[in-house]
Design a protein around this motif. Structure first.
Motif, PDB file in Angstrom:
ATOM      1  N   ALA A 124       0.838  -1.197   0.000  1.00  0.00           N
ATOM      2  CA  ALA A 124       0.000   0.000   0.000  1.00  0.00           C
ATOM      3  C   ALA A 124       0.876   1.252   0.000  1.00  0.00           C
ATOM      4  O   ALA A 124       1.963   1.276   0.601  1.00  0.00           O
ATOM      5  N   TYR A 125       0.407   2.274  -0.682  1.00  0.00           N
ATOM      6  CA  TYR A 125       1.085   3.565  -0.652  1.00  0.00           C
ATOM      7  C   TYR A 125       0.863   4.231   0.701  1.00  0.00           C
ATOM      8  O   TYR A 125      -0.161   4.027   1.364  1.00  0.00           O
ATOM      9  N   LYS A 126       1.834   5.037   1.094  1.00  0.00           N
ATOM     10  CA  LYS A 126       1.731   5.837   2.309  1.00  0.00           C
ATOM     11  C   LYS A 126       1.553   7.299   1.932  1.00  0.00           C
ATOM     12  O   LYS A 126       1.830   7.699   0.798  1.00  0.00           O
ATOM     13  N   TRP A 164      -6.356   7.470  -0.911  1.00  0.00           N
ATOM     14  CA  TRP A 164      -7.403   6.455  -1.095  1.00  0.00           C
ATOM     15  C   TRP A 164      -7.454   5.997  -2.541  1.00  0.00           C
ATOM     16  O   TRP A 164      -7.559   4.785  -2.830  1.00  0.00           O
ATOM     17  N   ASN A 205      -4.539   3.700  -3.621  1.00  0.00           N
ATOM     18  CA  ASN A 205      -4.624   2.404  -2.945  1.00  0.00           C
ATOM     19  C   ASN A 205      -5.856   1.619  -3.352  1.00  0.00           C
ATOM     20  O   ASN A 205      -5.940   0.415  -3.096  1.00  0.00           O
ATOM     21  N   SER A 249      -4.239   0.531  -7.224  1.00  0.00           N
ATOM     22  CA  SER A 249      -3.021  -0.280  -7.286  1.00  0.00           C
ATOM     23  C   SER A 249      -3.279  -1.790  -7.209  1.00  0.00           C
ATOM     24  O   SER A 249      -2.710  -2.551  -8.006  1.00  0.00           O
TER      25      SER A 249
END
Length: 258
Positions: free
Chosen positions: A116-118, A207, A210, A213
């Motif tokens: 997941a991206y931060k 949001w 994620n 992706s």
């Protein structure tokens, strides 16, 4: 059973011809997966260059209205982007109004990945932040706007997108605290702030990536992301002009042709 391609084609033709639909072939979607499948069919049938995404239902008020507990996404198309200060002719279907939104222009790619991206990842990808209006409306009957599943299928209720000038030094500002005021013909009609957008407009971008992706989709440098209304929906009629003031980030305006 819903024919996703047929339903999507009907929505795309209605959008292209600027007309209303009474219903969808096969009936309305009843779940989110079906809504996105119809939206995909509509995107394919509509064609044209996609330039980013709109995100909807990013405020508690919007989620309550649409009977959902999470956002949704839909594409932005180059053909339906308008310049700041433009005059827009209403199509022959229900325009719900204008939404004042923080729009983000990406300066680097956010490709799909295994983790997941931060928030720090998406922050670094943002080139500029813009005041913007999203023009919203449904090809389907307007009373269905209270159903997030139907709205998702119908291009996310997107009709058009109007970005203002960008701010490259945006990191020197707390976007969540920025006040936003909207007026029609000089009279203030709505107010809010960046906090209305999931607590901070960058949370909406986080949001979105994620959500995309895990499906093998990403975002590209140059993409526009309209993060959701921060001041509700501004009704507007032919002959009127709306202005959204984002304080130090400037203004954006749109006139509706008589």
């Amino acid at each position: 059973m819903v024919d996703y391609k047929e339903a999507g084609r009907a929505l795309a033709e209605a959008r292209r011809d600027r007309r209303a639909l009474d219903d969808l072939p096969g009936g309305l979607p009843r779940d989110e997966a079906t809504a996105y499948a119809i939206q995909r069919g509509a995107i394919d049938a509509y064609g044209g260059k996609r330039v980013g995404y709109k995100i909807g239902a990013t405020s508690p008020e919007a989620q309550a209205l649409l009977k959902t507990d999470h956002p949704f996404r839909a594409p932005l198309f180059a053909a339906d982007c308008h310049e700041d200060g433009a005059s827009f002719a209403l199509p022959g279907y229900g325009i719900l109004g204008l939404e004042p939104e923080f729009a983000i222009r990406l300066g680097r790619d956010l490709p799909p990945k295994g983790q997941a991206y931060k928030l720090a990842d998406v922050r670094e990808a943002v080139a500029t932040v813009h005041p913007a209006f999203e023009i919203i409306g449904l090809r389907l009957p307007n009373e269905l706007f209270k159903n997030a599943i139907v709205v998702t299928a119908d291009f996310g209720a997107n009709v058009g997108f109007v970005p203002g000038n960008g701010v490259s030094a945006w990191q020197g500002h707390d976007l969540s605290a920025l006040p936003v005021r909207a007026s029609v013909d000089g009279a203030e009609v709505a107010a809010g702030s960046g906090e209305k957008v999931m607590g901070h407009p960058l949370n909406a971008l986080l949001w979105l990536i994620n959500d995309l992706s895990p499906k093998g989709e990403g975002l590209s440098a140059g993409d526009w992301i309209s993060t959701g209304t921060c001041a509700g929906v501004v009704p507007i009629a032919p002959g009127q002009t709306a202005v959204a003031d984002f304080g130090p980030f400037g203004q954006v305006s749109l006139s509706i042709a008589p």
